[in-house]
Design an enzyme around this catalytic site. Structure first.
Site, short mmCIF file in Angstrom:
data_model
loop_
_atom_site.label_atom_id
_atom_site.label_comp_id
_atom_site.label_asym_id
_atom_site.label_seq_id
_atom_site.Cartn_x
_atom_site.Cartn_y
_atom_site.Cartn_z
N ARG A 199 -6.42 -0.89 -10.40
CA ARG A 199 -7.13 -2.13 -10.72
C ARG A 199 -6.81 -2.59 -12.14
O ARG A 199 -6.60 -3.78 -12.38
CB ARG A 199 -8.63 -1.91 -10.61
CG ARG A 199 -9.15 -1.88 -9.19
CD ARG A 199 -10.66 -1.86 -9.21
NE ARG A 199 -11.22 -2.18 -7.92
CZ ARG A 199 -11.72 -1.29 -7.08
NH1 ARG A 199 -11.72 -0.02 -7.40
NH2 ARG A 199 -12.22 -1.67 -5.93
N ASN A 218 -9.50 7.19 8.73
CA ASN A 218 -9.48 5.75 8.43
C ASN A 218 -9.91 4.93 9.64
O ASN A 218 -10.28 3.76 9.51
CB ASN A 218 -8.06 5.28 8.07
CG ASN A 218 -7.48 5.97 6.86
OD1 ASN A 218 -6.26 6.17 6.78
ND2 ASN A 218 -8.31 6.35 5.90
N CYS A 239 -11.96 -10.45 -17.90
CA CYS A 239 -10.96 -9.74 -17.12
C CYS A 239 -11.61 -8.43 -16.66
O CYS A 239 -12.75 -8.13 -17.04
CB CYS A 239 -9.69 -9.48 -17.94
SG CYS A 239 -9.78 -8.03 -19.01
N CYS A 247 -17.03 24.79 -21.42
CA CYS A 247 -17.97 25.92 -21.42
C CYS A 247 -18.96 25.83 -20.27
O CYS A 247 -19.44 26.86 -19.78
CB CYS A 247 -18.68 26.04 -22.76
SG CYS A 247 -19.16 24.48 -23.47
N ASP A 276 0.85 -1.19 0.00
CA ASP A 276 0.00 0.00 0.00
C ASP A 276 0.89 1.23 0.00
O ASP A 276 1.85 1.30 0.76
CB ASP A 276 -0.93 0.00 1.23
CG ASP A 276 -2.08 0.99 1.09
OD1 ASP A 276 -1.83 2.16 0.71
OD2 ASP A 276 -3.24 0.62 1.35
#
Lengths: 610, 307
Positions: free
Chosen positions: A121, A55, A157, A172, A47
């Site tokens: 991912r 968290n 997949c 815009c 990580d």
């Protein structure tokens, strides 16, 4: 407890095999705990993030004292407490680092994603395909969650079904004609970057004179001329430089952005024929008519209060002062990076967005709500992650036991369906024949304007951003890890305004109409900045497990009795759902097929007994 | 009791707001205030109990009492993650206390080593909700009776291999709110945007709708006459393992003679009619898988989903 037959082999394989957990956040913490208690002995976890106080409501391997430390590292230490003899290796790193190559992935029998963004991912999907390692993919958002299994050659997949790209708004809309709070929030974030951060040509905040809706004529009106003169023709001077030249004077900034630029927009009268016109603000007027803000004590969070216009003027001034002094402290050529957890940065966007909302007749939003939208915050609780992590391990055990055919995609819903089920399993789809990632000869066609698109833009916006290539090789058009992509270049000049490129087979990369509630709820479980889940409108609910067939003859009889739709029908249905914007059946239908199956089953369940 | 919670300590501290931010954004500030005003009892600290303890503590209840008379065995540390590997021989609730408390210092966590059966009635009445895990049927019926009358929420549950159950009784008159999306009506001067010409669902605005639900007692649930026509009609949607798990007196278990490889077949008989069949993988942690009984005379039977 004694274990019989094939389960001994499974137990052995648990303790000897190596598994990889990608992500040590909400799902990751629960998953690590589950793996350790199930008896997995060799676990690697990666990580790139550090622990934040927000968290702690769910990532239970972390405590307050760990805030700021590496998630992977602390997760490892906490999990080891549950089983000190386990081997856990922690990497405080990004999985997209080229160090984690195909060889690295081949070490593992199983890879489990616990991610919160699509780029990672996509990357892990490709690595697992390249290494031919089974991947368990999962995601959660609020009360919703899902788990699925990806096995090369056997299942879809992660990229077999095209997913809508992250919602973007035309320039815009942001610059000229915002109609929703989110447009104003995006504008405010752009403004932050223009003033304090990295200036980006795609993040202009000033009125867009090239807006086709404005039917602009070069023969300008008096107002436009006046405005240009006043600002010293800002188009030639960058916003940051102009601001710096005024010493980041908040009042001057305010009057330019919320008065002069709005008056300029008003001269583009065609825009306001069918829309309510914006009303410019004047700092002095607001200050003169300001009344003290009434406090509503106690009922909500401080952040949930909505201030008055003058309140946001003051917040704007205050945050500009703080941010400009931060910038000066950092020295020459410095840039600030916007962060929702940095209070003055968040204050600035709250103030600027609200002032703009007010100008365009929208109800203003509290800091709490602005933070949700600006920061792409997905609400999260411990229990959803706990359920999903449990399902991940169950699917993992099936894989290790050599029973990949029994793996399923499982959805966790907020409310039970008509069959009173909260967890809904679906049969896995086979790979898509023309998937540009996992097909045997992957190929994709992209249309873009060869004259207008620079090679750098091709690399950054198309190859890297859109197709997630980590290190495309310009010479040979192949990615770092050996995927070959063939780009068919078509010279096309008629792409729509604001459309940079178009991938053949998909709708142009524009802001889609707002999805129905169900779709949106389903589509955000793939994490921040993701817009869709692996689509399942084709999938039948898996009924085959309802009746356990003992004799093999009956197994065939029963499967034919349970009518499942052919997989090929899936793609068509899905596209039509997207285009008509119907509430799609992305959660599988349960009623018709299941009751039919149940009625037919009476005769199939006769089991011969001695 | 829960209705009066809001009067206690209405102001959420900055520390709480920061820690609970992601869940407040899901279930709202009002729900968070109710959680932080509730006291919960959790009886049974096995694998399931530890998970429930973790989830309640992380959610931020006011207090959680861990009640368990059992001693930590060698297996306990592998079943749950709150008991340190060095705690063998200690009381399971007390051994779980430190790690449980560390999950969230803002919750008052207590450990009680007594038997739940030995607790007097008024012990249970001090809580807003009670969770009974792996408890006997008699105890569950007693506590359910006692608590639901006083608007104390009751939850029971247990696990067996791949199987498990959860029962809840939230009272005869359980009031709650449901979040529904606001439908924005088209008005000329719509404040949410100059282009709101047609009625649309505003994804940003929701409204709370008040609702009431009525729950039956555990005793009532266990005493359902499954031979009645009404109950039979509901059987299709009743998981077969329901009968196995609650061991109704009216069900008798018959072990069938036929053995297939390494499993045996068990039937659940209700009033001499075969209700459900199971085949049991012997001594395996895979547990049991349901199947339907051989008799075609039986009208309707439930199916179980086996994930």
């Amino acid at each position: 407890m004694a274990i019989s037959h094939g389960y001994i082999e499974l137990a052995d394989s648990l303790s000897s095999c190596k598994v990889l957990v990608v992500g040590a956040g909400g799902i990751g913490c629960e998953l690590l705990k589950n793996l350790v208690l199930t008896g997995f002995k060799n676990i690697e976890v990666i990580d790139l993030d550090t622990i934040d106080v927000s968290n702690l409501n769910r990532q239970f391997l972390f405590q307050k004292k760990h805030v700021g430390k590496s998630k992977a590292q602390v997760a490892k230490e906490s999990a080891l407490q549950f089983c000190p003899s386990a081997n856990i290796t922690a990497y405080h790193d990004s999985i997209m680092n080229p160090e984690y190559n195909v060889e690295f992935f081949r070490k593992f029998m199983l890879v489990m994603n616990a991610l919160d963004n699509r780029a990672a991912r996509n990357h892990v999907n490709r690595m697992c395909l390249a290494a031919d390692i089974p991947l368990i993919e999962s995601g959660t958002a609020g009360y919703l969650g899902q788990v699925t299994v990806i096995k090369k050659g056997m299942t879809e997949c992660y990229e077999c079904q095209p997913k809508p790209t992250q919602k973007t708004f035309p320039g815009c809309t942001i610059r000229n004609t915002p109609s929703e709070p989110i447009h104003c929030i995006v504008w405010a974030k752009y403004l932050f970057n223009q003033l304090f951060g990295e200036e980006d040509a795609d993040q202009e905040v000033s009125p867009d004179t090239a807006d086709p809706e404005a039917a602009w004529k070069p023969e300008d009106t008096a107002a436009r001329a006046t405005a240009s003169e006043k600002d010293g023709d800002i188009k030639r001077v960058s916003t940051k430089d102009w601001a710096r030249s005024t010493g980041f004077d908040a009042v001057k900034l305010f009057n330019k952005l919320f008065k002069d630029d709005i008056m300029y927009l008003l001269t583009m009268d065609k825009l306001w024929k069918k829309r309510k016109a914006p009303t410019p603000l004047d700092w002095q007027q607001l200050e003169d008519s300001a009344r003290p803000q009434e406090e509503t004590p106690g009922s909500g969070l401080k952040d949930q209060q909505v201030l008055g216009v003058w309140g946001y003027c003051q917040l704007f001034q205050h945050s500009v002062e703080t941010l400009s002094s931060h910038l000066q402290e950092k020295g020459e050529g410095a840039e600030l990076v916007w962060d929702k957890d940095d209070p003055p940065a968040m204050d600035f966007v709250t103030a600027a967005a609200n002032l703009r909302m007010h100008i365009f007749s929208m109800n203003m939003k509290s800091r709490f709500d602005v933070k949700s939208m600006a920061g792409n915050i997905i609400p999260a609780i411990a229990t959803t992650n706990a359920v999903i992590a449990g399902l991940i391990v169950l699917e993992g055990l099936k894989i290790l036991a050599g029973e990949v055919e029994t793996c399923r995609t499982i959805f966790l819903n907020k409310c039970p369906n008509l069959r009173k089920k909260l967890l809904v399993p679906c049969v896995l789809d086979p790979p898509s024949a023309n998937c540009y990632v996992c097909a045997s000869k992957p190929e994709v066609t992209v249309k873009f304007n060869v004259h207008k698109t620079t090679v750098l833009a091709l690399q950054d916006r198309i190859l890297k951003e859109r197709f997630g290539m980590v290190a495309p090789d310009r010479k040979n058009c192949k990615t770092f890890f050996g995927y070959y992509y063939y780009l068919c270049v078509v010279r096309l000049h008629e792409l729509e305004h604001d459309v940079e490129f178009e991938v053949v087979g998909e709708a142009p990369d524009k802001a889609p109409t707002p999805p129905s509630n169900q779709e949106e709820a389903n589509s955000i479980t793939n994490g921040n900045k993701d817009s869709a889940q692996p689509s399942t409108s084709s999938k039948a609910e898996d009924d085959s497990d309802d009746v356990m067939i003992v004799d093999s003859d009956e197994e065939e009889a029963a499967s034919s009795a349970t009518a499942k739709p052919a997989p090929s029908s899936g793609t068509k249905r899905k596209h039509s759902d997207a285009e008509t914007g119907e509430t799609s059946t992305k959660r599988p239908r349960t009623t018709q097929q299941s009751s039919a199956a149940a009625d037919n089953d009476d005769d199939d369940d006769i089991i011969a007994l001695d | 009791m829960i209705d009066t919670i809001e009067k206690e300590d209405p102001v959420i501290s900055e520390e709480e707001a920061a820690q609970y931010d992601r869940q407040i954004r899901l279930w709202g500030l009002d729900a968070q205030k109710r959680l932080r005003g509730s006291r919960v009892l959790l009886a049974g600290l096995g694998g399931l109990g530890a998970e429930v303890a973790k989830n309640l503590i992380l959610a931020g209840v006011k207090g959680l009492t861990l009640l368990d008379h059992e001693q930590v065995s060698e297996e306990s540390c592998r079943a749950q993650f709150l008991v340190p590997v060095t705690a063998q021989g200690q009381n399971r609730a007390k051994a779980s206390l430190e790690r449980a408390q560390n999950l969230n210092p803002m919750v008052e966590v207590h450990a009680d080593p007594d038997r739940v059966e030995d607790k007097p009635d008024d012990f249970f009445l001090q809580f807003d909700a009670v969770c009974l895990i792996g408890c006997s049927r008699d105890l569950m019926v007693r506590v359910d009776q006692l608590c639901s009358q006083r608007n104390i929420k009751v939850f029971c549950g247990d696990v067996y291999g791949y199987y498990g159950y959860m029962f809840c009784n939230l009272g005869q008159e359980h009031n709650y709110v449901e979040e529904k999306l606001k439908v924005v009506k088209p008005t000329r001067d719509s404040n949410d945007g100059p282009e709101a010409k047609k009625a649309k669902v505003d994804l940003n605005e929701t409204t709370m709708v008040k609702k009431t639900a009525s729950f039956c007692t555990l005793k009532e649930a266990l005493e359902v006459d499954w031979t009645s026509e009404k109950a039979k009609a509901g059987l299709k949607r009743t998981p077969v393992d329901y009968f196995l798990l609650h061991g109704n007196e009216k069900c008798q278990f018959i072990k069938q003679v036929k053995k297939y490889k390494c499993f045996s077949v068990i039937y659940v008989i209700l009033d001499s009619k075969p209700l459900a069949g199971f085949f049991c993988v012997e001594n395996s942690f895979a547990g049991i898988r349901p199947m339907s009984p051989p008799s075609t005379k039986f009208h309707g039977h439930g199916h179980a989903a086996f994930a």
